[in-house]
Enzyme design. Structure first.
Site, PDB file in Angstrom:
ATOM      1  N   SER A   1       0.808  -1.116  -0.035  1.00 54.57           N
ATOM      2  CA  SER A   1       0.000   0.075   0.028  1.00 54.57           C
ATOM      3  C   SER A   1       1.094   1.229   0.054  1.00 54.57           C
ATOM      4  O   SER A   1       1.643   1.528  -0.995  1.00 54.57           O
ATOM      5  CB  SER A   1      -0.948  -0.001   1.293  1.00 54.57           C
ATOM      6  OG  SER A   1      -1.805   0.891   1.258  1.00 54.57           O
TER       7      SER A   1
ATOM      8  N   ASP B   1      -3.463   6.588  -2.923  1.00 56.75           N
ATOM      9  CA  ASP B   1      -2.357   5.757  -2.212  1.00 56.75           C
ATOM     10  C   ASP B   1      -1.567   4.821  -3.244  1.00 56.75           C
ATOM     11  O   ASP B   1      -1.936   4.871  -4.335  1.00 56.75           O
ATOM     12  CB  ASP B   1      -2.649   5.358  -0.973  1.00 56.75           C
ATOM     13  CG  ASP B   1      -3.576   4.170  -1.332  1.00 56.75           C
ATOM     14  OD1 ASP B   1      -4.110   3.584  -2.401  1.00 56.75           O
ATOM     15  OD2 ASP B   1      -4.039   3.385  -0.117  1.00 56.75           O
TER      16      ASP B   1
ATOM     17  N   ASP C   1      -1.431   1.707  -3.529  1.00 60.93           N
ATOM     18  CA  ASP C   1      -2.085   0.611  -4.465  1.00 60.93           C
ATOM     19  C   ASP C   1      -3.397   0.824  -4.857  1.00 60.93           C
ATOM     20  O   ASP C   1      -4.131  -0.105  -5.349  1.00 60.93           O
ATOM     21  CB  ASP C   1      -2.226  -0.498  -3.219  1.00 60.93           C
ATOM     22  CG  ASP C   1      -3.048  -0.382  -2.007  1.00 60.93           C
ATOM     23  OD1 ASP C   1      -3.025   0.681  -1.605  1.00 60.93           O
ATOM     24  OD2 ASP C   1      -3.539  -1.416  -1.442  1.00 60.93           O
TER      25      ASP C   1
ATOM     26  N   ASP D   1      -6.285   1.570  -3.630  1.00 59.62           N
ATOM     27  CA  ASP D   1      -7.653   1.457  -3.032  1.00 59.62           C
ATOM     28  C   ASP D   1      -8.152   2.519  -2.277  1.00 59.62           C
ATOM     29  O   ASP D   1      -9.177   2.352  -1.612  1.00 59.62           O
ATOM     30  CB  ASP D   1      -7.319   0.166  -2.153  1.00 59.62           C
ATOM     31  CG  ASP D   1      -6.629   0.019  -1.100  1.00 59.62           C
ATOM     32  OD1 ASP D   1      -5.919   1.185  -0.918  1.00 59.62           O
ATOM     33  OD2 ASP D   1      -6.605  -0.617  -0.368  1.00 59.62           O
TER      34      ASP D   1
END
Length: 448
Positions: free
Chosen positions: A100, A240, A242, A244
């Site tokens: 992430s 961000d 990743d 999500d």
């Protein structure tokens, strides 16, 4: 053994690459995951753009096929696409290699079961951890097969299904992908919407050369805010690493908080589903339950974390759940969170309203608030006990960490991080003066 166990966090797996999370460990995780999954069938595996993600994904896949699981290799994807893959195609589960927003020396693995059910320590991850530590794997009678799949177009069609596309307007927006996975997926999305996009840091680079891919940190929004104001844009988007999580930034360069966006999107779903239940996390703004209740909905507070939110939403059949951290969960997305769906709904509501984004920010802001503030501490439990004692006369609960509601309407939540040696503080008050006093008082106790 303790070091190996430590990479299994509450909601996912994360560790330093090469010392904590290695190719060998990834292979064992793949084997354990393949054995643990409750349903038969293929498993989707994706990865982000970090330098070591491809190697870790390859070894994770090898572990899965060693235990007889067929694998859909869906390549570089945003994390929300792995949940989509598991849900849309009726797969046994999914895994995405990503850390992430964590710094580049880290990597990790997020897992889900069938129907995109969250895998965390309370469902599956502790068993997977124990199998990895025991390391007593026997190969299946026959190895599984690997199939390459590109699900991007299906994913974008699903994203667009949450709004009426013909009601979108040609908004001028800057999009900062933070050198993360949104840089690959957002250009495909762009083809189907009328937005005029100024791209920022779309080049995939897991070393994050421009800034940390974490929109919750104000310093990561500096370039985006400058671009918006310099070019007189309608607003912007910050993703961000990743992809999500996504945050809206208004035309003045101010970010719409997770609480503001939770309120906006909650109202949208309550208009679609009158009287519905809306789930929100223990850190989220008090404005969320206030608005939900005023609109005739039912607000339900949850512990922080995707495993907790998704589980509660399933139990209550809630159409929407929002976290202060910018994770937005949707029943029609298999109860999973998505950065791009949350952003699209936010921009759609702006188009419908005819208002500036700053007007919407002000409309849904009821409290003065601090950004989540982290404190490195030696003894978390001692500090929490001290806070309980000092605020003994105020209303308290320990749903997640410690939440204290003061008689003047101010409140704060302080909770231990699930992934780092930190205490995280969130606080709100009706007036800036009350907020400053409260935060100073809590900070003094923490640092004493």
């Amino acid at each position: 053994m303790d070091q190996l166990a430590a990479i299994f966090k509450s909601y996912d797996i994360r560790g330093k690459v090469g010392t904590e999370l290695t190719s060998e460990v990834a292979n064992k995780i793949g084997q354990a995951f393949g054995l643990w999954l409750p349903k038969n069938g293929p498993v989707a595996v994706g990865r982000d753009m970090r330098p070591d993600s491809e190697d870790l994904a390859t070894n994770l896949i090898d572990g899965l096929i060693a235990q007889g699981r067929d694998v859909w290799d869906i390549g570089q994807v945003t994390s929300d696409m792995i949940y989509f893959a598991a849900g849309k195609y009726g797969l046994a589960g999914g895994a995405v290699v990503t850390a992430s927003h964590n710094p580049s020396e880290y990597n990790g693995i997020k897992l889900c079961a069938d129907e995109a059910k969250a895998v965390g320590l309370e469902f599956g991850l502790s068993e997977i951890r124990d199998m990895v530590i025991k390391n007593d794997f026997k190969p299946a009678a026959s190895r599984g097969k690997i199939t390459q799949k590109d699900i991007t177009e299906d994913w974008i069609a699903h994203v667009l299904s949450f709004v009426e596309i013909d009601k979108l307007k040609p908004l001028k927006i800057a999009v900062d992908a933070g050198n993360g996975m949104a840089g690959k997926i957002f250009p495909v999305f762009e083809k189907y919407v009328p937005f005029k996009v100024t791209r920022m840091y779309f080049e995939l680079d897991g070393t994050f050369p421009n800034h940390e891919a974490n929109p919750l940190k104000p310093e990561t929004l500096i370039d985006l805010s400058k671009t918006i104001k310099k070019n007189a844009l309608d607003g912007g988007v910050a993703f961000d690493g990743d992809g999500d999580r996504g945050f809206l930034v208004d035309e003045t360069g101010q970010m719409l908080s997770g609480g503001v966006m939770s309120s906006m999107i909650a109202e949208y779903f309550l208009q679609k589903y009158p009287g519905a239940t809306i789930v929100y996390d223990a850190r989220n703004s008090k404005s969320v339950p206030e608005l939900v209740n005023e609109l005739g909905g039912k607000s339900v507070r949850s512990r922080v974390g995707h495993s907790n939110i998704k589980k509660m939403m399933r139990e209550l059949d809630a159409p929407f759940g929002g976290e202060a951290s910018g994770h937005f969960y949707l029943r029609d997305n298999w109860y999973a969170d998505s950065g791009i769906i949350g952003i699209l709904v936010g921009l759609y509501l702006m188009c419908l309203s005819g208002k500036k984004m700053s007007d919407l920010r002000e409309q849904y802001t009821r409290y003065e608030a601090i950004p989540e503030t982290n404190f490195e501490v030696v003894d978390k439990d001692k500090i929490l006990s001290s806070l309980k004692e000092v605020f003994a006369d105020e209303k308290q609960d320990e749903l997640d960490g410690l939440t204290i509601n003061l008689n003047n309407g101010s409140w704060f939540n302080i909770r231990p991080s699930n992934t780092e040696p930190l205490l995280r503080l969130n606080a709100e008050a009706k007036a800036k003066e009350d907020l400053d006093k409260l935060v100073a008082r809590v900070q003094q106790i923490i640092q004493t």
